[in-house]
Design a protein around this motif. Structure first.
Motif, short mmCIF file in Angstrom:
data_model
loop_
_atom_site.label_atom_id
_atom_site.label_comp_id
_atom_site.label_asym_id
_atom_site.label_seq_id
_atom_site.Cartn_x
_atom_site.Cartn_y
_atom_site.Cartn_z
N ILE A 129 -18.52 17.43 -30.01
CA ILE A 129 -17.20 16.99 -29.56
C ILE A 129 -16.16 17.49 -30.55
O ILE A 129 -16.47 17.80 -31.70
CB ILE A 129 -17.11 15.45 -29.43
N TYR A 130 -14.91 17.56 -30.09
CA TYR A 130 -13.81 18.06 -30.91
C TYR A 130 -12.64 17.08 -30.79
O TYR A 130 -11.68 17.34 -30.07
CB TYR A 130 -13.41 19.46 -30.45
N PRO A 131 -12.71 15.95 -31.49
CA PRO A 131 -11.73 14.89 -31.28
C PRO A 131 -10.31 15.25 -31.71
O PRO A 131 -9.35 14.63 -31.24
CB PRO A 131 -12.28 13.73 -32.12
N TYR A 132 -10.16 16.23 -32.59
CA TYR A 132 -8.83 16.56 -33.08
C TYR A 132 -8.37 17.95 -32.63
O TYR A 132 -7.50 18.56 -33.25
CB TYR A 132 -8.79 16.45 -34.61
N ILE A 133 -8.97 18.43 -31.54
CA ILE A 133 -8.56 19.69 -30.92
C ILE A 133 -8.18 19.39 -29.48
O ILE A 133 -8.97 18.80 -28.73
CB ILE A 133 -9.69 20.74 -30.95
N ASP A 134 -6.98 19.79 -29.06
CA ASP A 134 -6.57 19.48 -27.69
C ASP A 134 -7.03 20.57 -26.73
O ASP A 134 -7.69 21.55 -27.13
CB ASP A 134 -5.06 19.25 -27.60
N GLU A 135 -6.68 20.42 -25.44
CA GLU A 135 -7.16 21.33 -24.41
C GLU A 135 -6.59 22.73 -24.56
O GLU A 135 -7.09 23.69 -23.97
CB GLU A 135 -6.83 20.79 -23.02
N ASN A 136 -5.54 22.89 -25.37
CA ASN A 136 -4.95 24.20 -25.62
C ASN A 136 -5.41 24.80 -26.94
O ASN A 136 -4.81 25.75 -27.44
CB ASN A 136 -3.42 24.08 -25.61
N CYS A 137 -6.47 24.23 -27.48
CA CYS A 137 -7.04 24.71 -28.75
C CYS A 137 -6.03 24.60 -29.89
O CYS A 137 -5.94 25.50 -30.75
CB CYS A 137 -7.56 26.14 -28.61
N LYS A 138 -5.28 23.52 -29.89
CA LYS A 138 -4.36 23.24 -30.99
C LYS A 138 -4.83 22.01 -31.74
O LYS A 138 -5.38 21.07 -31.16
CB LYS A 138 -2.94 23.03 -30.46
N TYR A 139 -4.61 22.03 -33.04
CA TYR A 139 -5.05 20.93 -33.90
C TYR A 139 -4.15 19.72 -33.71
O TYR A 139 -2.92 19.84 -33.62
CB TYR A 139 -5.03 21.38 -35.35
N ILE A 140 -4.75 18.54 -33.65
CA ILE A 140 -4.02 17.28 -33.53
C ILE A 140 -3.92 16.66 -34.92
O ILE A 140 -4.93 16.19 -35.46
CB ILE A 140 -4.72 16.32 -32.57
N PRO A 141 -2.75 16.68 -35.56
CA PRO A 141 -2.63 16.10 -36.90
C PRO A 141 -3.06 14.63 -36.89
O PRO A 141 -2.81 13.89 -35.93
CB PRO A 141 -1.14 16.25 -37.22
N ASN A 142 -3.69 14.21 -37.97
CA ASN A 142 -4.18 12.84 -38.05
C ASN A 142 -4.31 12.43 -39.51
O ASN A 142 -4.20 13.26 -40.41
CB ASN A 142 -5.53 12.72 -37.34
N LEU A 143 -4.55 11.15 -39.73
CA LEU A 143 -4.69 10.63 -41.09
C LEU A 143 -6.15 10.33 -41.42
O LEU A 143 -6.44 9.72 -42.46
CB LEU A 143 -3.84 9.37 -41.26
#
Length: 505
Positions: free
Chosen positions: A260-274
């Motif tokens: 799974i890729y919880p911090y990658i969106d459907e456009n293959c962009k990184y989702i910033p997180n803490l």
């Protein structure tokens, strides 16, 4: 059972050359790479069969190997890195490999599978041998087996092609000349990824197979006051490349062992997180889409053929300076040599004929040429690569696109020279290997028919001739007066007939 691991890369080791000081500054502008000398590496394939000689029900073809070479060249050529196809060999696996399986099992006795574990089956042998390479016992022994049995060329990148594996691909190490790519992965980003390991690249997330947070998020080598930033370590941590962002991992495993890729969106962009942080507790703030799709990353569903300028310089540095790779280098001239077939030495030539075939993946132009070649003996073949004392035009007799799927079309027509458009540096951009053959088939015999009545009728005398007599320059002078049909037979079995009437002198 192993589909969830089908895309995963496994590295078996790291060369001592991987962390030696580098020649290039990886922050140079990538625009000067096209002006640098091309680097050409030999590649040799090994088909790995089961102990019984089978291949998992797959129809193994050389075209698939050529497709792999084509894709590697199409990607790496923009970095002035080229691959020369040197053929393949089929080998059979040993029959006494112990049976191990990589299984998703319960390790904490709560009846819920929770981890991937190597499980041994004592007393059982693997019926696949190395034909389907497991990631447990098989992987740790395969490269040693191949090397000890002579299934490795030191002067080439060796690509081993089993019909199956419990992983996407496995390089023998970062900076090595061996890699495993099962048949189904030859024409996928897995191929460019594993070759990337071979020629010097780590995973962007870590130096090994696991995850690492040792590379710090900051890309600032110096503080605003000019002092060295002690938190900066991008040149030496994880992938040793400054222009790839620090990241711990993009790929996680869920409760069922699935990627799974919880911090990658459907456009293959990184989702910033803490949640994801480096070892000094800084969140990752520099990850871009290019980092997610990077060939050496682990966002496997997003991987494309992209490398950063720093990675490119690192590869070129290691290819030229690390012996496991520098030993695989060959000349640019090799790309102008066919991988199969031969040149007819005369026309018309015997049929059938296997014409010289050239590897796919390049934009070819076979342009008109004319060569007197008085100062060189070509024996009817093309002139050597270094010989350029011939005339050529811009008229293309045959044009081949780098994506041409019919490899049988990539041959060298008579009276043409070869241009490979990927070479755009002046010394390499000129047509090479003019093939200008005007030879006829050799005359190997024949006969002289004398019409005894000096008219065309059945009253004839036939005298067979061997090669020496029929090719005698004084043949006609030595004939008695009369009507003759001189028949010359060439090596193709074709006859050339000449009727003469020789008068009394």
């Amino acid at each position: 059972m192993f589909a969830q691991n089908d895309i995963e890369c496994v590295i078996e080791g790291t060369s001592s050359y991987a962390d030696t000081p580098d020649v290039y500054d990886y922050m140079q502008n990538n625009t000067d790479v096209p002006s640098q000398e091309p680097l050409v590496l030999n590649v040799y394939f090994w088909q790995i069969k089961a102990p019984d000689g089978s291949y998992g029900g797959i129809n193994f073809t050389e075209d698939q190997l050529l497709a792999c070479i084509a894709n590697l060249n199409i990607f790496y050529n923009s970095h002035q890195i080229y691959f020369k196809y040197r053929g393949y060999q089929s080998v059979t696996s040993p029959s006494d490999n112990p049976l191990w399986q990589y299984e998703w099992i319960d390790t904490d006795e709560d009846n819920i599978p929770d981890a991937w574990v190597c499980v041994e089956y004592p007393g059982q042998f693997d019926p696949n041998g190395y034909g389907n390479i497991g990631r447990c016992w098989d992987l740790s022994h395969f490269f040693g087996w191949a090397n000890s049995n002579g299934y490795r060329h030191t002067d080439a990148i060796n690509i081993y092609v089993p019909y199956g594996s419990e992983f996407g691909g496995a390089a023998a190490g970062v900076i090595s000349n061996s890699t495993i790519l099962k048949y189904a992965k030859l024409v996928t980003p897995s191929a460019t990824h594993e070759i990337g390991h071979n020629i010097g690249l780590y995973h962007t997330r870590a130096k090994g197979n696991g995850n690492s947070n040792q590379e710090h998020d900051t890309r600032d080598e110096f503080l605003p006051n000019g002092e060295l930033n002690l938190e900066f370590n991008a040149r030496t941590a994880d992938d040793n490349v400054m222009d790839t962002a620090a990241n711990t991992t993009f790929r996680y495993v869920d409760a069922n062992g699935q990627s799974i890729y919880p911090y990658i969106d459907e456009n293959c962009k990184y989702i910033p997180n803490l949640i994801e942080k480096d070892e000094i507790n800084h969140p990752y703030t520099h990850i871009t889409n290019l980092d997610v799709i990077n060939t050496m990353g682990d966002a496997y569903e997003c991987l494309t053929n992209y490398l950063s300028p720093g990675q490119v310089y690192r590869m070129r540095d290691k290819i030229q300076n690390a012996p496991p790779l520098s030993n695989t280098l060959t000349e640019v001239a090799s790309l102008y040599e066919p991988y199969k077939g031969s040149y007819p030495l005369y026309y018309p030539h015997p049929q059938p004929w296997v014409y010289p075939l050239f590897q796919p993946g390049f934009n070819y132009r076979f342009v008109e040429c004319q060569c007197d070649c008085d100062d060189i003996d070509t024996g009817g073949g093309p002139v050597p690569y270094e010989y350029t004392n011939f005339n050529s035009t811009n008229t293309s007799i045959l044009t081949i696109d780098k994506n041409e799927p019919n490899y049988s079309l990539i041959t060298h027509p008579n009276h043409t020279a070869i241009r490979i458009l990927e070479f755009n540096i002046s010394d390499y951009a000129v047509p090479r290997r003019c093939y200008d053959n005007w030879y006829s088939p050799p005359i190997i015999g024949g006969s002289i028919i004398k019409f005894n009545d000096n008219v065309f009728n059945a009253n004839v005398t036939i005298t067979p001739q061997d090669a020496n007599s029929i090719n005698n320059s004084n043949l006609i002078n030595e004939l008695q007066p009369g009507l003759y049909n001189i028949i010359k037979t060439d090596s193709n079995g074709n006859n050339q007939e000449t009727v003469i009437f020789k008068e009394n002198e």
